[in-house]
Structure formats: C-alpha cells, structure tokens
Write an enzyme that holds these catalytic residues in place. Sequence first.
Site: not given
Length: 87
Positions: A14-16
């Site tokens: 769940l990166h940017a």
Amino acid sequence: MYQENVIIQNESGLHARPAALLVKEAGNFSSEIQLVKNGKEANAKSLLGLMSLSIQKGDEITLKAEGEDAEKAVTTLRQLIESGFNE
C-alpha cells in the site's frame, strides 16, 4: 459496525499510489472507515494515516466501518484492494 479481512495482493503493498486511490474511494462514503494492521488503526480517508501502517504485500488487514453505508464501504474497498488497485 461492519468489517472484513483482506490480504494485500499487489507487489508494492500500500504505497503512495494505491493508498491515494483507497483514500479517494473511501471519501465517497459517509461512514467512518478504519484500516487495522497488527492492532494499529488508521483512518481510511487519511493518506498519512494509511502510509503510517507500512502495509506490504501479503499483509492481512481488517477494513471496518461504522455508519449508514458501512457494509457498502467495506465491500467496495475490499474489492479495490483485491483487484490490486486496477481501476
């Protein structure tokens, strides 16, 4: 309150970018929505909150919501996560 568990499938967790998509989708609901990882909670409508959870591929998280559209909110966000954030 309505809640469901989901396992993060996309390679980068769940990166940017996926977090921003999740926040945008969560904003469409009036319910209060939380993501829980290892007992730590974050507001699903807060990008910084989600990023603070450091969610990686394979992590199991709990989506929970409270409000009039809680079940729809959790179901929609679970489907987004399970799709690997493919719009």
